[in-house]
Motif scaffolding. Sequence first.
Motif, mmCIF file in Angstrom:
data_model
loop_
_atom_site.group_PDB
_atom_site.id
_atom_site.type_symbol
_atom_site.label_atom_id
_atom_site.label_comp_id
_atom_site.label_asym_id
_atom_site.label_seq_id
_atom_site.Cartn_x
_atom_site.Cartn_y
_atom_site.Cartn_z
ATOM 1 N N LEU A 109 0.844 -1.181 0.000
ATOM 2 C CA LEU A 109 0.000 0.000 0.000
ATOM 3 C C LEU A 109 0.892 1.248 0.000
ATOM 4 C CD1 LEU A 109 -2.805 -1.003 2.537
ATOM 5 C CD2 LEU A 109 -2.846 -1.163 0.030
ATOM 6 N N GLY A 110 0.339 2.337 -0.527
ATOM 7 C CA GLY A 110 1.100 3.577 -0.605
ATOM 8 C C GLY A 110 1.910 3.720 -1.873
ATOM 9 N N HIS A 111 1.887 2.702 -2.735
ATOM 10 C CA HIS A 111 2.598 2.742 -4.011
ATOM 11 C C HIS A 111 1.734 2.059 -5.076
ATOM 12 C CE1 HIS A 111 6.662 3.834 -2.427
ATOM 13 N NE2 HIS A 111 6.153 3.300 -1.330
ATOM 14 N N GLN A 112 1.781 2.550 -6.302
ATOM 15 C CA GLN A 112 1.179 1.806 -7.397
ATOM 16 C C GLN A 112 2.042 0.596 -7.710
ATOM 17 O OE1 GLN A 112 0.624 4.804 -10.571
ATOM 18 N NE2 GLN A 112 -1.545 4.749 -10.076
ATOM 19 N N VAL A 113 1.469 -0.346 -8.446
ATOM 20 C CA VAL A 113 2.198 -1.553 -8.806
ATOM 21 C C VAL A 113 2.115 -1.754 -10.317
ATOM 22 C CG1 VAL A 113 0.175 -3.034 -8.377
ATOM 23 C CG2 VAL A 113 2.460 -4.034 -8.369
ATOM 24 N N LEU A 114 3.242 -2.112 -10.908
ATOM 25 C CA LEU A 114 3.293 -2.481 -12.320
ATOM 26 C C LEU A 114 2.983 -3.972 -12.416
ATOM 27 C CD1 LEU A 114 4.007 -2.185 -15.328
ATOM 28 C CD2 LEU A 114 6.431 -2.325 -14.684
ATOM 29 N N VAL A 115 1.906 -4.296 -13.102
ATOM 30 C CA VAL A 115 1.426 -5.683 -13.201
ATOM 31 C C VAL A 115 1.675 -6.198 -14.608
ATOM 32 C CG1 VAL A 115 -0.569 -7.218 -12.995
ATOM 33 C CG2 VAL A 115 -0.361 -5.215 -11.484
ATOM 34 N N GLU A 116 2.286 -7.360 -14.712
ATOM 35 C CA GLU A 116 2.480 -8.038 -15.987
ATOM 36 C C GLU A 116 1.987 -9.473 -15.822
ATOM 37 O OE1 GLU A 116 6.617 -7.144 -17.563
ATOM 38 O OE2 GLU A 116 6.789 -6.402 -15.509
ATOM 39 N N GLY A 117 1.136 -9.923 -16.725
ATOM 40 C CA GLY A 117 0.635 -11.285 -16.612
ATOM 41 C C GLY A 117 -0.242 -11.675 -17.773
ATOM 42 N N ALA A 119 7.844 -19.941 3.556
ATOM 43 C CA ALA A 119 6.541 -20.445 3.120
ATOM 44 C C ALA A 119 6.650 -21.355 1.910
ATOM 45 C CB ALA A 119 5.612 -19.270 2.813
ATOM 46 N N PHE A 120 7.490 -20.963 0.934
ATOM 47 C CA PHE A 120 7.517 -21.680 -0.328
ATOM 48 C C PHE A 120 8.761 -22.555 -0.402
ATOM 49 C CE2 PHE A 120 4.575 -18.306 -1.045
ATOM 50 C CZ PHE A 120 3.642 -18.832 -1.923
ATOM 51 N N GLY A 121 8.733 -23.662 0.354
ATOM 52 C CA GLY A 121 9.837 -24.598 0.284
ATOM 53 C C GLY A 121 9.747 -25.478 -0.942
ATOM 54 N N GLY A 122 8.523 -25.615 -1.472
ATOM 55 C CA GLY A 122 8.324 -26.431 -2.656
ATOM 56 C C GLY A 122 8.245 -25.575 -3.899
ATOM 57 N N GLN A 123 7.716 -26.145 -4.966
ATOM 58 C CA GLN A 123 7.619 -25.460 -6.248
ATOM 59 C C GLN A 123 6.259 -24.791 -6.353
ATOM 60 O OE1 GLN A 123 8.056 -28.013 -9.615
ATOM 61 N NE2 GLN A 123 7.831 -26.380 -11.105
ATOM 62 N N ALA A 124 6.253 -23.497 -6.623
ATOM 63 C CA ALA A 124 4.996 -22.752 -6.694
ATOM 64 C C ALA A 124 4.214 -23.134 -7.940
ATOM 65 C CB ALA A 124 5.275 -21.255 -6.706
ATOM 66 N N ARG A 125 2.904 -23.100 -7.812
ATOM 67 C CA ARG A 125 2.020 -23.302 -8.955
ATOM 68 C C ARG A 125 0.868 -22.336 -8.814
ATOM 69 N NH1 ARG A 125 -2.419 -25.955 -6.992
ATOM 70 N NH2 ARG A 125 -2.138 -27.203 -5.109
ATOM 71 N N ALA A 126 0.036 -22.248 -9.845
ATOM 72 C CA ALA A 126 -1.079 -21.308 -9.809
ATOM 73 C C ALA A 126 -1.997 -21.636 -8.645
ATOM 74 C CB ALA A 126 -1.856 -21.374 -11.124
ATOM 75 N N GLY A 127 -2.191 -20.656 -7.761
ATOM 76 C CA GLY A 127 -3.101 -20.834 -6.656
ATOM 77 C C GLY A 127 -2.542 -21.582 -5.470
ATOM 78 N N GLY A 128 -1.284 -21.996 -5.487
ATOM 79 C CA GLY A 128 -0.773 -22.733 -4.340
ATOM 80 C C GLY A 128 0.673 -23.109 -4.508
ATOM 81 N N VAL A 129 1.057 -24.207 -3.864
ATOM 82 C CA VAL A 129 2.452 -24.627 -3.916
ATOM 83 C C VAL A 129 2.510 -26.136 -3.896
ATOM 84 C CG1 VAL A 129 2.773 -24.615 -1.413
ATOM 85 C CG2 VAL A 129 4.734 -24.263 -2.892
ATOM 86 N N GLU A 130 3.357 -26.695 -4.741
ATOM 87 C CA GLU A 130 3.538 -28.132 -4.778
ATOM 88 C C GLU A 130 4.679 -28.519 -3.850
ATOM 89 O OE1 GLU A 130 4.268 -29.054 -8.818
ATOM 90 O OE2 GLU A 130 2.173 -28.874 -9.422
ATOM 91 N N VAL A 138 -10.051 -12.128 -11.240
ATOM 92 C CA VAL A 138 -9.577 -12.992 -12.316
ATOM 93 C C VAL A 138 -8.102 -13.298 -12.089
ATOM 94 C CG1 VAL A 138 -9.123 -13.125 -14.799
ATOM 95 C CG2 VAL A 138 -11.257 -12.101 -13.967
ATOM 96 N N VAL A 139 -7.732 -14.558 -12.245
ATOM 97 C CA VAL A 139 -6.368 -14.985 -11.963
ATOM 98 C C VAL A 139 -5.465 -14.702 -13.159
ATOM 99 C CG1 VAL A 139 -4.884 -16.958 -11.414
ATOM 100 C CG2 VAL A 139 -7.152 -16.759 -10.369
ATOM 101 N N LEU A 140 -4.294 -14.151 -12.887
ATOM 102 C CA LEU A 140 -3.265 -13.951 -13.902
ATOM 103 C C LEU A 140 -2.172 -14.993 -13.722
ATOM 104 C CD1 LEU A 140 -2.840 -10.053 -13.809
ATOM 105 C CD2 LEU A 140 -4.106 -11.405 -15.498
ATOM 106 N N SER A 141 -1.780 -15.644 -14.799
ATOM 107 C CA SER A 141 -0.632 -16.542 -14.764
ATOM 108 C C SER A 141 0.598 -15.780 -15.257
ATOM 109 C CB SER A 141 -0.882 -17.780 -15.635
ATOM 110 O OG SER A 141 -1.048 -17.399 -16.993
ATOM 111 N N GLU A 142 1.762 -16.377 -15.074
ATOM 112 C CA GLU A 142 3.032 -15.740 -15.465
ATOM 113 C C GLU A 142 3.114 -14.315 -14.925
ATOM 114 O OE1 GLU A 142 3.848 -16.124 -19.691
ATOM 115 O OE2 GLU A 142 2.549 -17.882 -19.802
ATOM 116 N N VAL A 143 2.591 -14.124 -13.713
ATOM 117 C CA VAL A 143 2.471 -12.770 -13.176
ATOM 118 C C VAL A 143 3.810 -12.277 -12.638
ATOM 119 C CG1 VAL A 143 1.792 -13.485 -10.846
ATOM 120 C CG2 VAL A 143 1.042 -11.282 -11.728
ATOM 121 N N ASN A 144 4.085 -11.007 -12.907
ATOM 122 C CA ASN A 144 5.266 -10.338 -12.386
ATOM 123 C C ASN A 144 4.830 -8.987 -11.850
ATOM 124 O OD1 ASN A 144 7.796 -8.464 -12.677
ATOM 125 N ND2 ASN A 144 8.608 -10.539 -12.789
ATOM 126 N N LEU A 145 5.178 -8.691 -10.614
ATOM 127 C CA LEU A 145 4.762 -7.458 -9.957
ATOM 128 C C LEU A 145 5.984 -6.613 -9.622
ATOM 129 C CD1 LEU A 145 2.144 -8.912 -7.428
ATOM 130 C CD2 LEU A 145 1.753 -8.115 -9.779
#
Length: 267
Positions: free
Chosen positions: A70-78, A134-145, A90-97
Motif C-alpha cells: 500500500l502507498g505505491h502503485q504496482v506495475l502488473v504483468e501477466g 513459506a515456499f519450500g516447494g515449487q509454486a504453482r497457480a493458486g498454491g504450492v507443490e 480474475v487470476v493472472l498466470s506468469e504474473v510479475n509485480l
Amino acid sequence: MKRLLQAALLAAVNTAVLAAPSPGTRLSFVACPIIRDTRSVPCWLSEYEGQLYYLTIQSDVSAPVQPPMLGHQVLVEGVVSDAAPICGGVVLSEVNLSVMPERDANCNTLLPADERYVIDFNPRPPGPSSGRLAFGGQARAGGVEPDRPRRQAAPPSGEQMIDIHFDFDRGVSFRHPSDLSGVLARARQVDARQARVIGHRGAHRLSNGTLLRESENIAQRRADEIASLLAGAGLTIPIQKEVRDTVDEADGFEDWRSRRVTVVLTP
C-alpha cells in the motif's frame, strides 16, 4: 459521506468480475493494489479497466511472486488465466509485480474479510515463520507443490551468464540475497577467474500503449550495487563493471527481463 464512498468502492470491487479478457490475453498495467483480508491470509488484487484481478497472497521472501505494498502503485504483468477466480479477482498466470518507487497516497484500499472468499492454499499458518519459509516447494497457480526429488544436473562448465532482475527503476532489494548466493556458488563450480557485471536500463510497454523508461542512472546503480555486494560476500576474483544505458523499444512481452544485471563468469 465517507461511509457512502466506502460502500460504493466495496460494491464496485465485489462486482468487478464481469467480462474479463479471454484466457491467454497478455496484460500490462499500472494501478493501485488492493488488499483483501481473509480468515487465513490476506490476498492482493488490482483493478484495470473496470476488471478486478487477483495478484498473489501475502507471504515472505521465498514467494515466487513478491506482493505489492500500500502507498505505491504496482506495475502488473501477466496473462489472463482460465482458472477459477480467487478473492473475487480474475487470476493472472506468469504474473510479475513491480512496486513503483513513487509514493501514492491514493493506494490505501483495504477490504474486510468476506466469507465468500477463502484462501485454502496458504503455504504456512499465520504468524511468525520461526525460520520456516513459506515456499519450500515449487509454486504453482493458486498454491504450492511439495518438494520432489530432482534429477542431478550435470555440473556447469565454461563461461556462465546469470541474469539478476529488478523492480522498475529500483536497485537491490531484500529478495536479491538468493540471487547473489547463486552467483557465488556458480563461480566456485566453474573456478571462475574473472567476472563482468553488466548493468542494464529497462523499458516497459503497457497494454494501453504507454512506454515507461527507467531513469538514466539506474544501470550504473545496479552494476555498482551488485559488484559491491559480490565482493563483500567473498568473491575475490577481479570484477569489471559495464553499463548499458541505451533502451530498446519494449513490446509488452516479458519486458521485466530488461530490468537486469548480467553477471558473466569466465573460468
